[in-house]
Design an enzyme around this catalytic site. Structure first.
Site, short mmCIF file in Angstrom:
data_model
loop_
_atom_site.label_atom_id
_atom_site.label_comp_id
_atom_site.label_asym_id
_atom_site.label_seq_id
_atom_site.Cartn_x
_atom_site.Cartn_y
_atom_site.Cartn_z
N LEU A 105 0.88 -1.16 0.00
CA LEU A 105 0.00 0.00 0.00
C LEU A 105 0.92 1.22 0.00
O LEU A 105 1.93 1.25 0.71
CB LEU A 105 -0.91 0.03 1.23
CG LEU A 105 -2.04 -0.99 1.31
CD1 LEU A 105 -2.75 -0.88 2.65
CD2 LEU A 105 -3.02 -0.78 0.17
N ASP A 106 0.57 2.22 -0.79
CA ASP A 106 1.34 3.46 -0.88
C ASP A 106 1.49 4.08 0.51
O ASP A 106 0.64 3.91 1.38
CB ASP A 106 0.58 4.41 -1.82
CG ASP A 106 1.31 5.71 -2.02
OD1 ASP A 106 1.02 6.65 -1.26
OD2 ASP A 106 2.17 5.76 -2.91
N MET A 107 2.57 4.82 0.71
CA MET A 107 2.84 5.45 2.00
C MET A 107 1.69 6.36 2.45
O MET A 107 1.39 6.46 3.63
CB MET A 107 4.14 6.26 1.91
CG MET A 107 4.53 6.95 3.18
SD MET A 107 6.15 7.69 2.97
CE MET A 107 6.25 8.70 4.41
#
Length: 146
Positions: A105-107
């Site tokens: 998952l993206d930051m």
């Protein structure tokens, strides 16, 4: 008759390191099979062959795998080790087993993320050849792109 497994897979399952890191350890000559320095591509039979890493005999322990469902918060990196020393998903869980994130998952995204020590599960869920369908629901804040 028992079928052999790749040495790096055995070492990873024993908790030495990731498969890729185990390949580096084999290349560096730190792993022996039956008293001889191992090479990449070596297949072993865990119940018959003697595996050594840094002079210590390695054996697989019967274990139950760990599966953690984490609600990843925004600002945390989905990785096992971050080169920029940012907070990672592994910093949020305290288990003695070596777990890894299943997918990413993206930051700047929050949401459900699985962490596990089950390498076969990670492979089956993440490798494209298994064609596992994933569904993402995205909610944007109004006016967030001005």
């Amino acid at each position: 008759m028992e079928e052999g497994i790749r040495l790096q897979k055995f070492l990873a399952e024993a908790g030495i390191a990731s498969r890729r890191k185990c390949e580096e350890l084999i290349d560096a000559g730190k792993v022996k099979v039956n008293g001889e320095v191992a090479k990449i591509g070596t297949k072993i039979i865990p119940t018959k062959d003697v595996i050594e890493y840094n002079g210590k005999i390695i054996k697989l322990q019967k274990k139950e795998n760990v599966y953690i469902l984490l609600n990843k918060p925004i600002g945390v990196v989905t990785t096992a080790d971050d080169q920029f020393d940012r907070e990672t998903v592994l910093d949020l869980v305290k288990v003695k087993q070596r777990v890894v994130p299943v997918g990413r998952l993206d930051m700047y995204t929050s949401g459900a993320l699985i962490l596990t020590d089950d390498g076969d599960f990670v492979y089956k869920v993440t490798h494209p050849k298994h064609e596992i369908t994933k569904t993402y629901t995205v909610t944007l804040l109004r006016n967030s792109f001005k």
